[in-house]
Design a protein around this motif. Structure first.
Motif, mmCIF file in Angstrom:
data_model
loop_
_atom_site.group_PDB
_atom_site.id
_atom_site.type_symbol
_atom_site.label_atom_id
_atom_site.label_comp_id
_atom_site.label_asym_id
_atom_site.label_seq_id
_atom_site.Cartn_x
_atom_site.Cartn_y
_atom_site.Cartn_z
ATOM 1 N N GLY A 127 27.436 0.916 30.672
ATOM 2 C CA GLY A 127 26.303 0.418 31.467
ATOM 3 C C GLY A 127 26.595 0.151 32.930
ATOM 4 N N GLY A 174 27.628 2.258 35.341
ATOM 5 C CA GLY A 174 27.048 3.303 36.195
ATOM 6 C C GLY A 174 25.577 2.994 36.460
ATOM 7 N N SER A 206 27.016 15.822 38.876
ATOM 8 C CA SER A 206 27.868 16.173 37.733
ATOM 9 C C SER A 206 27.017 16.018 36.472
HETATM 10 C C1 LIG Z 1 28.690 9.135 36.273
HETATM 11 C C2 LIG Z 1 29.310 7.782 35.923
HETATM 12 C C3 LIG Z 1 29.519 7.017 37.237
HETATM 13 C C4 LIG Z 1 28.363 7.007 35.022
HETATM 14 O O1 LIG Z 1 28.908 5.731 34.817
HETATM 15 P P1 LIG Z 1 28.893 5.000 33.365
HETATM 16 O O2 LIG Z 1 29.288 3.584 33.592
HETATM 17 O O3 LIG Z 1 29.672 5.805 32.421
HETATM 18 O O4 LIG Z 1 27.343 5.119 33.045
HETATM 19 P P2 LIG Z 1 26.512 4.276 31.998
HETATM 20 O O5 LIG Z 1 27.399 3.639 30.968
HETATM 21 O O6 LIG Z 1 25.627 3.379 32.737
HETATM 22 O O7 LIG Z 1 25.784 5.505 31.326
HETATM 23 C C5 LIG Z 1 24.489 5.576 31.208
HETATM 24 C C6 LIG Z 1 24.041 6.998 30.877
HETATM 25 O O8 LIG Z 1 24.656 7.988 31.715
HETATM 26 C C7 LIG Z 1 24.791 9.213 30.974
HETATM 27 N N1 LIG Z 1 26.217 9.506 30.857
HETATM 28 C C8 LIG Z 1 27.242 8.796 31.352
HETATM 29 N N2 LIG Z 1 28.411 9.414 31.108
HETATM 30 C C9 LIG Z 1 28.130 10.541 30.428
HETATM 31 C C10 LIG Z 1 28.900 11.595 29.898
HETATM 32 N N3 LIG Z 1 30.246 11.603 30.003
HETATM 33 N N4 LIG Z 1 28.276 12.610 29.281
HETATM 34 C C11 LIG Z 1 26.941 12.620 29.159
HETATM 35 N N5 LIG Z 1 26.133 11.623 29.619
HETATM 36 C C12 LIG Z 1 26.725 10.601 30.268
HETATM 37 C C13 LIG Z 1 24.180 8.956 29.622
HETATM 38 O O9 LIG Z 1 22.823 9.256 29.709
HETATM 39 C C14 LIG Z 1 24.376 7.449 29.492
HETATM 40 O O10 LIG Z 1 23.468 6.890 28.598
HETATM 41 P P3 LIG Z 1 23.915 6.630 27.078
HETATM 42 O O11 LIG Z 1 25.242 5.968 27.123
HETATM 43 O O12 LIG Z 1 22.798 5.775 26.578
HETATM 44 O O13 LIG Z 1 23.975 7.991 26.481
HETATM 45 C C15 LIG Z 1 30.658 7.922 35.182
HETATM 46 O O14 LIG Z 1 30.441 8.681 34.003
HETATM 47 C C16 LIG Z 1 31.762 8.599 35.947
HETATM 48 O O15 LIG Z 1 32.508 7.944 36.681
HETATM 49 N N6 LIG Z 1 31.916 9.909 35.765
HETATM 50 C C17 LIG Z 1 32.985 10.681 36.343
HETATM 51 C C18 LIG Z 1 32.752 10.909 37.823
HETATM 52 C C19 LIG Z 1 31.470 11.643 38.095
HETATM 53 O O16 LIG Z 1 31.133 12.613 37.451
HETATM 54 N N7 LIG Z 1 30.736 11.188 39.138
HETATM 55 C C20 LIG Z 1 29.494 11.775 39.537
HETATM 56 C C21 LIG Z 1 29.691 12.647 40.722
HETATM 57 S S1 LIG Z 1 28.120 13.399 41.180
#
Ligand SMILES: CC(C)(COP(=O)(O)OP(=O)(O)OC[C@H]1O[C@@H](n2cnc3c(N)ncnc32)[C@H](O)[C@@H]1OP(=O)(O)O)[C@@H](O)C(=O)NCCC(=O)NCCS
Length: 347
Positions: free
Chosen positions: A97, A99, A119
């Motif tokens: 949560g 993100g 991404s």
């Molecule tokens: C993108 C990012 C910041 C999201 O942060 P997070 O704390 O994981 O996000 P949340 O826990 O709030 O996730 C909420 C929703 O995001 C989506 N989500 C997050 N990570 C995901 C993954 N690995 N695959 C698919 N959906 C994903 C889902 O819809 C998720 O909802 P759900 O858990 O109910 O399925 C994190 O995954 C991250 O650091 N990713 C790697 C770096 C990156 O790709 N950055 C984006 C550059 S454009």
């Protein structure tokens, strides 16, 4: 429980270390190289304090949302918005949560929240939050040699066959055409470009303000890429510009048409700039020219100039907060001007 607040000077090292863990060493080195220019020298951030939100757990940084502030033209008004970029959460804290809280904090603090080139995880998060999905950003390619249609994913034999079959078409579309207006290489954007931007705003429903200050920062000052820029001049008036560079990709050489602006109805002017880029691409030995363009008027002229629509790799989301735009605004994108030069797509 994490706490979200604004970036402080002392956070830089911890954010860099987190970036390295999430995106890897090469991306972290590239980010470090760009950082001062990208976050501290942006003219739309006069305080010099980067527009970055940080998630902290005690002294530890577990996430960030870094953004690029811009002045955004939205249907007759200018609002303060920002491109979201480099959002990350520490691997052990993902899918809990954080993100979502970072996305919402950013959104609550800006007049318009914009995202380009998402991404898979951030795209899904934008979807989950039900933000308007206005992408993808249309991609166009102009083939210049028979190698132009090769794809890294195809076997060499297929690539050779496609090259041979499409050669007659490539020869037709890549013919040299004469220039009909004055085009001049420049190393400086002056007040004439701000005047051009101001003249053209009535024709645009959404675009980042492309004044001289922004253009100088974005296309002349970046430390990580060097662009070539040409201006379209008629007598003493600036009527347009185009920004491009040549890159080597696994299957050939590509000229990237990064950014441009003319009156979308100035057919002669825009086509002249495109012809200039054709010549430059050919003398740089490029196999093709690739551009991204949202505005339907520019795309039409590009297609008349030998460009073809291809599948885009760039997703796009936009959420306008500062003014009431209504749902229809997100469905009529013909007059939105967005290119590869927007956000930090061209890294
Ligand atoms: C993108 C990012 C910041 C999201 O942060 P997070 O704390 O994981 O996000 P949340 O826990 O709030 O996730 C909420 C929703 O995001 C989506 N989500 C997050 N990570 C995901 C993954 N690995 N695959 C698919 N959906 C994903 C889902 O819809 C998720 O909802 P759900 O858990 O109910 O399925 C994190 O995954 C991250 O650091 N990713 C790697 C770096 C990156 O790709 N950055 C984006 C550059 S454009």
């Amino acid at each position: 429980m994490a706490e979200i607040d604004r970036y402080r000077l002392a956070d830089r090292r911890a954010i860099d270390a987190l970036y390295r863990r999430v995106f890897g060493h090469d991306a972290a080195d590239a980010n470090r190289f760009r950082w001062d220019w990208q976050y501290a020298r942006n003219p739309n951030n006069p305080s010099g304090v980067p527009e970055i939100w940080v998630a902290r757990e005690g002294p530890t940084i577990v996430g960030q949302y870094a953004t690029m502030p811009v002045r955004l033209w939205v249907k007759g008004q200018e609002v303060y918005g920002s491109w979201g970029m480099d959002v990350m959460v520490a691997p052990e804290r993902q899918r809990q949560g954080l993100g979502e809280i970072l996305f919402r904090t950013w959104d609550q603090n800006v007049g318009a929240a914009l995202g380009l080139g998402l991404s898979e995880s951030s795209y899904r998060l934008f979807k989950k939050l039900k933000w308007p999905d206005v992408g993808p950003l249309p991609c166009l390619v102009k083939p210049l040699t028979r190698r132009a249609l090769r794809r890294p994913s195809w076997p060499m034999a297929i690539n050779r066959l496609v090259s041979a079959l499409t050669l007659p078409l490539v020869l037709v579309v890549s013919r040299t055409k004469p220039l009909v207006a004055q085009v001049e290489p420049i190393r400086r954007f002056d007040a004439g470009f701000t005047a051009l931007w101001e003249r053209l705003t009535p024709k645009l429903d959404l675009s980042v303000r492309r004044d001289a200050e922004y253009l100088t920062w974005k296309f002349i000052e970046p430390p990580h890429v060097r662009y070539t820029i040409v201006a379209l001049k008629r007598e003493d008036r600036i009527d347009g510009y185009v920004v491009y560079r040549h890159v080597q990709e696994p299957r050939g050489r590509v000229t990237l048409l990064v950014d441009f602006l003319t009156d979308p109805d100035d057919e002669e002017g825009f086509k002249t700039l495109l012809r200039w880029v054709d010549r430059e691409a050919r003398s740089a030995d490029s196999d093709k020219i690739r551009a991204f363009a949202m505005h339907a008027g520019f795309r039409k002229l590009m297609k008349q100039s030998g460009y073809f629509s291809v599948k885009s790799t760039i997703d796009f989301t936009a959420k306008i907060n500062a003014v009431e735009v209504g749902e229809a605004f997100y469905q009529h994108l013909e007059n939105w001007h967005v290119t590869l030069g927007d956000s930090d797509q061209d890294r």
